[in-house]
Design a protein around this motif. Structure first.
Motif, PDB file in Angstrom:
ATOM      1  N   THR A 141      52.998  23.760 -51.682  1.00  0.00           N
ATOM      2  CA  THR A 141      53.367  24.551 -50.502  1.00  0.00           C
ATOM      3  C   THR A 141      53.538  26.017 -50.836  1.00  0.00           C
ATOM      4  OG1 THR A 141      54.397  22.665 -49.402  1.00  0.00           O
ATOM      5  CG2 THR A 141      55.160  24.857 -48.742  1.00  0.00           C
ATOM      6  N   THR A 142      54.187  26.315 -51.952  1.00  0.00           N
ATOM      7  CA  THR A 142      54.369  27.715 -52.342  1.00  0.00           C
ATOM      8  C   THR A 142      53.027  28.415 -52.483  1.00  0.00           C
ATOM      9  OG1 THR A 142      56.387  27.110 -53.557  1.00  0.00           O
ATOM     10  CG2 THR A 142      55.437  29.270 -54.006  1.00  0.00           C
ATOM     11  N   ALA A 143      52.107  27.778 -53.195  1.00  0.00           N
ATOM     12  CA  ALA A 143      50.794  28.392 -53.433  1.00  0.00           C
ATOM     13  C   ALA A 143      50.005  28.557 -52.142  1.00  0.00           C
ATOM     14  CB  ALA A 143      50.008  27.543 -54.430  1.00  0.00           C
ATOM     15  N   ASN A 144      49.875  27.477 -51.384  1.00  0.00           N
ATOM     16  CA  ASN A 144      48.955  27.496 -50.251  1.00  0.00           C
ATOM     17  C   ASN A 144      49.527  28.151 -49.005  1.00  0.00           C
ATOM     18  OD1 ASN A 144      46.571  26.050 -51.415  1.00  0.00           O
ATOM     19  ND2 ASN A 144      48.142  24.509 -51.778  1.00  0.00           N
ATOM     20  N   LEU A 145      50.835  28.053 -48.810  1.00  0.00           N
ATOM     21  CA  LEU A 145      51.459  28.820 -47.736  1.00  0.00           C
ATOM     22  C   LEU A 145      51.347  30.309 -48.048  1.00  0.00           C
ATOM     23  CD1 LEU A 145      53.159  29.342 -45.220  1.00  0.00           C
ATOM     24  CD2 LEU A 145      55.205  28.810 -46.584  1.00  0.00           C
TER      25      LEU A 145
END
Length: 259
Positions: free
Chosen positions: A20-24
């Motif tokens: 989530t951190t990367a893709n958000l």
């Protein structure tokens, strides 16, 4: 304008914090937002998943910057920050970060070290996302003190809310003692499989418990999402037209709408 700082945390591992951190973050960057990702996990999963396979070789990581800040110093602007091809900046981690909890024990105002580190960076970005370790130790507390809000990924499986209660208790302690503005920003349902009754039951349970805090966009369980980190690529690069990538793009829109 000053950055919105989101701590992405859950005491349980394997719930999609790093994904989530990367893709958000990349989804936000694709809308023109300036985004900094902070890898606050000694496992360096965020760093590795973005294609930096040997984080232990970096001369400067979050560890060194926290050490300088703990000594009441100020790191040089931009020091240690990597610029990723997908449009986000990254402050990487390495296994050395394991030693920071012991290092910080004897530091005055140790819980505010990350907050002091990030303070000069806030004007350079629209969003700063902190990938927290799967624990409630001093690194996670530092992230909660530094953050404006908390984003909690919850997987659509048995015992979905397990661990969240303790995280919320930690959030309340941090809010009462160290960061009075800290609140839940949103609950993100991950690993959702629309074909199973269990996933639907978990969605209902989480929505009943958290209400409007739950994002409308669930993140689906897909093979591509699972594979992407092993290739050192975010899902927006590995499978840009797949359900996983499209879901994170929609999530980014929701985050921007929430302000």
């Amino acid at each position: 304008m000053s950055a919105t700082i989101l701590a992405i945390a859950n005491q349980k591992g394997g719930v999609g914090k790093t994904t989530t951190t990367a893709n958000l973050g990349i989804g936000l960057a694709r809308t023109g937002k300036r985004v900094l990702l902070i890898d606050a996990d000694p496992q360096a999963s965020l760093t590795i998943s973005l294609g930096y396979a040997n984080p232990d070789n970096f001369p400067v990581t979050l560890t060194q910057l926290l050490q300088v800040t703990a000594q009441i110093g100020t790191p040089r602007p931009g020091e240690g920050i990597l610029h990723h091809a997908e449009g986000v900046d990254l402050l990487p981690s390495s296994i050395e970060l394991c030693s920071m909890e012991m290092t910080l024990i004897n530091v005055l105002s140790r819980e505010t070290t990350m907050k002091r580190l990030l303070e000069p960076m806030k004007k350079q970005y629209d969003y700063i996302l902190i990938d927290c370790p799967p624990s409630l130790g001093l690194l996670t507390v530092n992230a909660l003190v530094a953050a404006d809000k908390l984003l909690i990924p919850i997987q659509c499986e048995f015992y979905a809310l397990e661990g969240v209660t303790k995280l919320l208790e930690s959030m309340k302690r941090v809010k009462s003692r160290l960061n009075p503005t800290l609140d839940i920003y949103g609950i993100l349902l991950t690993m959702y499989d629309s074909r199973t009754t269990l996933s639907k039951q978990v969605v209902d349970e989480v929505r009943e418990y958290f209400g409007r805090l739950v994002f409308a966009t669930p993140i689906p369980r897909t093979v591509k999402l699972s594979e992407a980190p092993s290739f050192g690529q975010p899902i927006t690069q590995y499978d840009p037209k797949g359900r996983g990538a499209l879901s994170y793009i929609e999530l980014a829109k929701e985050v921007i709408a929430r302000g």
